[in-house]
Motif scaffolding. Sequence first.
Motif, PDB file in Angstrom:
ATOM      1  N   LEU A   1       4.290  -2.865 -11.574  1.00 46.03           N
ATOM      2  CA  LEU A   1       4.207  -1.565 -10.912  1.00 46.03           C
ATOM      3  C   LEU A   1       2.931  -1.514 -10.065  1.00 46.03           C
ATOM      4  O   LEU A   1       1.825  -1.657 -10.598  1.00 46.03           O
ATOM      5  CB  LEU A   1       4.201  -0.421 -11.933  1.00 46.03           C
ATOM      6  CG  LEU A   1       5.429  -0.324 -12.843  1.00 46.03           C
ATOM      7  CD1 LEU A   1       5.297   0.878 -13.775  1.00 46.03           C
ATOM      8  CD2 LEU A   1       6.716  -0.241 -12.033  1.00 46.03           C
ATOM      9  N   ILE A   2       3.112  -1.333  -8.764  1.00 50.85           N
ATOM     10  CA  ILE A   2       1.988  -1.290  -7.830  1.00 50.85           C
ATOM     11  C   ILE A   2       1.904   0.120  -7.264  1.00 50.85           C
ATOM     12  O   ILE A   2       2.793   0.573  -6.522  1.00 50.85           O
ATOM     13  CB  ILE A   2       2.184  -2.306  -6.691  1.00 50.85           C
ATOM     14  CG1 ILE A   2       2.357  -3.717  -7.263  1.00 50.85           C
ATOM     15  CG2 ILE A   2       1.013  -2.251  -5.713  1.00 50.85           C
ATOM     16  CD1 ILE A   2       2.959  -4.691  -6.287  1.00 50.85           C
ATOM     17  N   ALA A   3       0.859   0.846  -7.637  1.00 55.49           N
ATOM     18  CA  ALA A   3       0.682   2.197  -7.122  1.00 55.49           C
ATOM     19  C   ALA A   3       0.032   2.141  -5.744  1.00 55.49           C
ATOM     20  O   ALA A   3      -0.789   1.260  -5.462  1.00 55.49           O
ATOM     21  CB  ALA A   3      -0.179   3.030  -8.069  1.00 55.49           C
ATOM     22  N   GLN A   4       0.409   3.076  -4.901  1.00 54.79           N
ATOM     23  CA  GLN A   4      -0.201   3.202  -3.571  1.00 54.79           C
ATOM     24  C   GLN A   4      -0.622   4.647  -3.348  1.00 54.79           C
ATOM     25  O   GLN A   4       0.192   5.567  -3.433  1.00 54.79           O
ATOM     26  CB  GLN A   4       0.779   2.779  -2.478  1.00 54.79           C
ATOM     27  CG  GLN A   4       0.195   2.894  -1.064  1.00 54.79           C
ATOM     28  CD  GLN A   4       1.240   2.741   0.027  1.00 54.79           C
ATOM     29  OE1 GLN A   4       2.425   2.557  -0.254  1.00 54.79           O
ATOM     30  NE2 GLN A   4       0.820   2.819   1.269  1.00 54.79           N
ATOM     31  N   MET A   5      -1.900   4.844  -3.096  1.00 54.16           N
ATOM     32  CA  MET A   5      -2.421   6.126  -2.612  1.00 54.16           C
ATOM     33  C   MET A   5      -2.948   5.897  -1.205  1.00 54.16           C
ATOM     34  O   MET A   5      -3.524   4.838  -0.915  1.00 54.16           O
ATOM     35  CB  MET A   5      -3.557   6.647  -3.484  1.00 54.16           C
ATOM     36  CG  MET A   5      -3.175   7.205  -4.814  1.00 54.16           C
ATOM     37  SD  MET A   5      -4.622   8.046  -5.519  1.00 54.16           S
ATOM     38  CE  MET A   5      -4.332   7.780  -7.247  1.00 54.16           C
ATOM     39  N   THR A   6      -2.799   6.887  -0.362  1.00 52.28           N
ATOM     40  CA  THR A   6      -3.272   6.724   1.008  1.00 52.28           C
ATOM     41  C   THR A   6      -3.773   8.046   1.562  1.00 52.28           C
ATOM     42  O   THR A   6      -3.406   9.122   1.079  1.00 52.28           O
ATOM     43  CB  THR A   6      -2.135   6.147   1.885  1.00 52.28           C
ATOM     44  OG1 THR A   6      -2.675   5.715   3.128  1.00 52.28           O
ATOM     45  CG2 THR A   6      -1.021   7.159   2.126  1.00 52.28           C
TER      46      THR A   6
END
Length: 294
Positions: A12-17
Motif C-alpha cells: 500500500l503506497i499512500a500519496q498526499m499532494t
Amino acid sequence: MGAKAASARPVLIAQMTDIHVGFAPEEKPEELNLVRFRATYRRLIEGPNRPDMLVLTGDITDHGDDESFAKAAELLKDCPFPVVPMVGNHDSRRGLLSAFPQVTPAEGGFLHYVVEAPLGLRIICLDTLEDGRHGGAFCEARADWLAARLAEAPDQPTLIFMHHPPVVAGIDWMDPAPDEPWIMRLHKVLAGQSQVVAIHCGHLHRQITTRFAGIPLGVTPSVAPLVAMDLSPIDQHTPDDRELITTEPPTYAIHRWDGASLVSHYERVGDWQILARFHAGLQPMIEGMFAERE
C-alpha cells in the motif's frame, strides 16, 4: 511471479499532494492547511489502511520557506513508514533538502530518484520544478536521466510519481498548453515503455483520470483546499466571479500493488457517519459474497 504475488500481502503506497503549509499562517490557533494535513496524516496512522510508504508529490509548502518545511517535517518526524518527499512549483529544492535529509540530489541538483518497493515494484520520482514557473518543466538532462533509469529495468513494473500532470484536464487556468516542449519531451521518453504501469501526479487539486503516452495517469486531489470544478473557458482579462478554490475535504490516495496489478483508491477525510459494521447479522451476506468467488 503471479503465484508468488498471490500469497504475499499487497503493498500500500499512500500519496498526499499539495499540502501548501504556510498559506495564511496568521490563522489561529493553527493555519487551515496544517489542520487539514494533520487530519489526513492521522487517518493514515489510525485508519484500517496503514500504508507501507507515503509519497508527498510536491507543493508541500506554499512559499518554499524553511519554516514551513520544518513544520511539515515535524508533523512527520515519527512516521512509522518511510516518507518519500518530492518538490512542486511552490517548493524549493534547498528547503526540501534541509527538512528531509534522506533525499540526495542528483547530478544537476535535480531531486529525482528511484525507490525499490516490495513485490518487485520500482518507483521513479521525477523533479518537474523550474524556479519561477507555475507550470511544469522537464529538460533534456531530466529526460536523459529518466530514459537511463527505464533502460536499467525494461521488464520491471514501474510506477512514476511527478508533481505536474503533463495533460490538459479542462480546468483552463491551471492547465498547460498541450504542446509545451517539456510535455513533448516526456512523451518521447515514455512512449512504448510498457513496464510503466501508471503515472500519478498532483498540482491540479482535483481527482482526474486519463492516459499519457498510452499509460494510465491519475491526479490525486489536494490536502489543501481543492480547485473548483469548472470546465468552462476562462478569459484572463475578464473577471467573471467564477469559483476558483473550495473547502471540499482533504483527500489522499492509496495505491495498492499486489505484484501483478496496481489499483488506486481515493478517500476524503472528514467526520463521516458509519452506517454499517461487520456484525453477526451481516455475516450471511458477507459469506454469500465470498461464496460467489468459488
